[in-house]
Design a protein around this motif. Structure first.
Motif, mmCIF file in Angstrom:
data_model
loop_
_atom_site.group_PDB
_atom_site.id
_atom_site.type_symbol
_atom_site.label_atom_id
_atom_site.label_comp_id
_atom_site.label_asym_id
_atom_site.label_seq_id
_atom_site.Cartn_x
_atom_site.Cartn_y
_atom_site.Cartn_z
ATOM 1 N N TYR A 1 27.822 -25.638 4.969
ATOM 2 C CA TYR A 1 29.088 -25.758 4.242
ATOM 3 C C TYR A 1 29.379 -24.562 3.338
ATOM 4 C CZ TYR A 1 25.964 -27.502 0.563
ATOM 5 O OH TYR A 1 24.941 -27.641 -0.352
ATOM 6 N N SER A 2 28.551 -23.537 3.393
ATOM 7 C CA SER A 2 28.766 -22.358 2.547
ATOM 8 C C SER A 2 30.118 -21.716 2.819
ATOM 9 C CB SER A 2 27.657 -21.334 2.781
ATOM 10 O OG SER A 2 27.640 -20.886 4.135
ATOM 11 N N ILE A 3 30.535 -21.750 4.085
ATOM 12 C CA ILE A 3 31.790 -21.103 4.450
ATOM 13 C C ILE A 3 32.977 -21.788 3.777
ATOM 14 C CG2 ILE A 3 32.365 -22.430 6.540
ATOM 15 C CD1 ILE A 3 32.417 -18.605 6.162
ATOM 16 N N LEU A 4 32.885 -23.102 3.561
ATOM 17 C CA LEU A 4 33.970 -23.830 2.901
ATOM 18 C C LEU A 4 34.101 -23.394 1.451
ATOM 19 C CD1 LEU A 4 33.313 -27.454 4.220
ATOM 20 C CD2 LEU A 4 34.688 -25.649 5.257
ATOM 21 N N ILE A 5 32.955 -23.223 0.798
ATOM 22 C CA ILE A 5 32.958 -22.780 -0.593
ATOM 23 C C ILE A 5 33.478 -21.361 -0.701
ATOM 24 C CG2 ILE A 5 31.525 -22.432 -2.638
ATOM 25 C CD1 ILE A 5 31.832 -25.347 -1.704
ATOM 26 N N TYR A 6 33.073 -20.522 0.244
ATOM 27 C CA TYR A 6 33.517 -19.128 0.223
ATOM 28 C C TYR A 6 35.038 -19.036 0.400
ATOM 29 C CZ TYR A 6 34.046 -14.214 1.400
ATOM 30 O OH TYR A 6 34.457 -12.898 1.412
ATOM 31 N N ILE A 7 35.585 -19.807 1.316
ATOM 32 C CA ILE A 7 37.036 -19.818 1.518
ATOM 33 C C ILE A 7 37.739 -20.275 0.251
ATOM 34 C CG2 ILE A 7 38.886 -21.015 2.760
ATOM 35 C CD1 ILE A 7 37.039 -20.941 5.231
ATOM 36 N N GLU A 8 37.111 -21.207 -0.463
ATOM 37 C CA GLU A 8 37.687 -21.675 -1.736
ATOM 38 C C GLU A 8 37.694 -20.539 -2.770
ATOM 39 O OE1 GLU A 8 39.836 -24.396 -3.612
ATOM 40 O OE2 GLU A 8 38.999 -24.650 -1.593
ATOM 41 N N PHE A 9 36.672 -19.714 -2.757
ATOM 42 C CA PHE A 9 36.641 -18.554 -3.654
ATOM 43 C C PHE A 9 37.797 -17.601 -3.355
ATOM 44 C CE2 PHE A 9 31.719 -18.754 -4.299
ATOM 45 C CZ PHE A 9 31.889 -19.836 -5.145
ATOM 46 N N MET B 1 16.030 -14.797 -1.669
ATOM 47 C CA MET B 1 17.103 -15.423 -2.423
ATOM 48 C C MET B 1 16.709 -16.792 -2.967
ATOM 49 S SD MET B 1 20.518 -14.659 -0.209
ATOM 50 C CE MET B 1 20.871 -13.041 0.437
ATOM 51 N N GLU B 2 15.453 -17.134 -2.940
ATOM 52 C CA GLU B 2 15.011 -18.462 -3.348
ATOM 53 C C GLU B 2 15.399 -18.800 -4.781
ATOM 54 O OE1 GLU B 2 13.773 -20.879 -1.502
ATOM 55 O OE2 GLU B 2 14.022 -19.596 0.233
ATOM 56 N N TYR B 3 15.463 -17.797 -5.656
ATOM 57 C CA TYR B 3 15.735 -18.073 -7.066
ATOM 58 C C TYR B 3 17.094 -17.523 -7.484
ATOM 59 C CZ TYR B 3 10.797 -19.118 -6.885
ATOM 60 O OH TYR B 3 9.574 -19.652 -6.527
ATOM 61 N N THR B 4 17.955 -17.319 -6.503
ATOM 62 C CA THR B 4 19.284 -16.808 -6.790
ATOM 63 C C THR B 4 20.318 -17.914 -6.635
ATOM 64 O OG1 THR B 4 18.687 -14.619 -5.984
ATOM 65 C CG2 THR B 4 21.030 -15.111 -6.113
ATOM 66 N N HIS B 5 21.204 -18.014 -7.606
ATOM 67 C CA HIS B 5 22.308 -18.951 -7.493
ATOM 68 C C HIS B 5 23.348 -18.296 -6.592
ATOM 69 C CE1 HIS B 5 25.927 -21.163 -9.254
ATOM 70 N NE2 HIS B 5 25.230 -22.060 -8.574
ATOM 71 N N LEU B 6 23.431 -18.764 -5.352
ATOM 72 C CA LEU B 6 24.215 -18.077 -4.324
ATOM 73 C C LEU B 6 25.702 -17.947 -4.652
ATOM 74 C CD1 LEU B 6 22.390 -19.625 -1.253
ATOM 75 C CD2 LEU B 6 22.162 -17.300 -2.130
ATOM 76 N N PRO B 7 26.377 -18.972 -5.178
ATOM 77 C CA PRO B 7 27.788 -18.791 -5.522
ATOM 78 C C PRO B 7 27.996 -17.678 -6.555
ATOM 79 C CG PRO B 7 27.248 -21.113 -5.448
ATOM 80 C CD PRO B 7 25.947 -20.380 -5.357
ATOM 81 N N THR B 8 27.088 -17.586 -7.529
ATOM 82 C CA THR B 8 27.182 -16.526 -8.530
ATOM 83 C C THR B 8 27.026 -15.156 -7.884
ATOM 84 O OG1 THR B 8 26.246 -17.994 -10.217
ATOM 85 C CG2 THR B 8 26.181 -15.625 -10.670
ATOM 86 N N LEU B 9 26.055 -15.031 -6.996
ATOM 87 C CA LEU B 9 25.835 -13.765 -6.296
ATOM 88 C C LEU B 9 27.069 -13.364 -5.497
ATOM 89 C CD1 LEU B 9 24.015 -11.478 -5.216
ATOM 90 C CD2 LEU B 9 23.250 -13.059 -3.430
#
Length: 281
Positions: A44-52, A1-9
């Motif tokens: 902090y990924s979980i915070l962004i995911y909850i926001e989604f 996943m090095e070149y993947t924009h994780l929020p987009t995925l």
């Protein structure tokens, strides 16, 4: 996943969860969880995911992310991660009942993430989630996310301190002289709602000194708690003062005056039940 924009995925994977095939659904949950675990943002990924998920609940449809320019993609930070534009081109507008079911299903990656993430990172994330939940009083998505963290607390009871500390800090910041209305009541009980979602077994290490229990034994009896049922610590440790502060706040709230003329009733029974859940055997 090095070149993947994780929020987009993740945004692309989220609508795929809503399928009848259980095996397929679990595959997408696992993929989202794996993206949340990536080392570049796992604290902090979980915070962004909850926001989604909140975004879905608010608009009733999924947002389709605009593909960013990967050549100039900045390092992911909490401040920049949400700056990428999204479009709402989804043809599917979910009903209220569908949204309720979908938001519940989308909490699956939260549970899986919490059982796989490193404990040190989880402690940081839990503290951040406490403050996020406090900033959104009454937000059901945040409270539901705590319910899906229950298994993590069962796995490691020590995690409870990462929740109690910020919850107590928030309780201490609440002004008791403030006139009680619906919003201020929600603000007051939010940290308590968080603690209520934690399994009782995880509070087995939360104890009080005998001297404290003896001092307030009459108050405990008045609200129906037998002092002999309270867990006592043999020796005081670095968390003893924190336990005392938490007990102080809950005990004080258990004697709230509901005849102050504000018309808003303080949930005294809830405070007493939480006090019992945390400190009784």
């Amino acid at each position: 996943m090095e070149y993947t924009h994780l929020p987009t995925l993740i945004r692309k994977l989220m609508p795929m969860i809503y399928v009848e095939n259980q095996r397929e659904r679990m595959t997408y949950i696992a993929l989202i969880s794996k993206a949340l675990l990536h080392s570049t943002w796992s604290s902090y990924s979980i915070l962004i995911y909850i926001e989604f998920v909140r975004d879905l609940k608010l608009h009733g449809t999924f947002a389709t992310p605009v593909k960013p320019d990967f050549k100039v993609l900045p390092k992911l930070t909490p401040n920049t991660i949400m700056e990428y534009k999204t479009l709402r081109i989804s043809k599917k507008k979910y009903t209220e009942e569908e949204l309720k079911e979908l938001c519940l299903t989308l909490m699956g990656p939260v549970q899986l993430w919490s059982t796989k993430v490193d404990d040190d990172i989880l402690r940081i994330a839990l503290k951040q989630l406490v403050y996020k939940t406090d900033s959104l009083p009454g937000e059901s998505i945040c409270i539901n996310s705590w319910r899906h963290l229950a298994f993590a607390f069962m796995q490691s009871h020590q995690l409870i301190w990462s929740v109690i500390q910020p919850c107590v800090d928030i309780m201490k910041s609440f002004k008791t002289t403030e006139e009680l209305n619906e919003l201020s009541l929600l603000k007051k009980i939010t940290p308590m709602l968080i603690l209520q979602t934690v399994p009782k077994e995880s509070f087995d290490i939360v104890e009080l000194p005998k001297s404290y229990v003896d001092l307030f034994s009459d108050k405990f009896k008045i609200i129906g708690i037998n002092p002999q049922d309270i867990k006592l610590c043999n020796t005081q440790n670095s968390y003893t003062l924190l336990c005392i502060e938490l007990a102080d706040r809950l005990l004080q709230s258990s004697f709230d005056d509901n005849n102050d003329g504000s018309g808003v009733k303080s949930p005294v029974e809830f405070y007493i039940a939480l006090l019992s859940k945390i400190f009784c055997k």
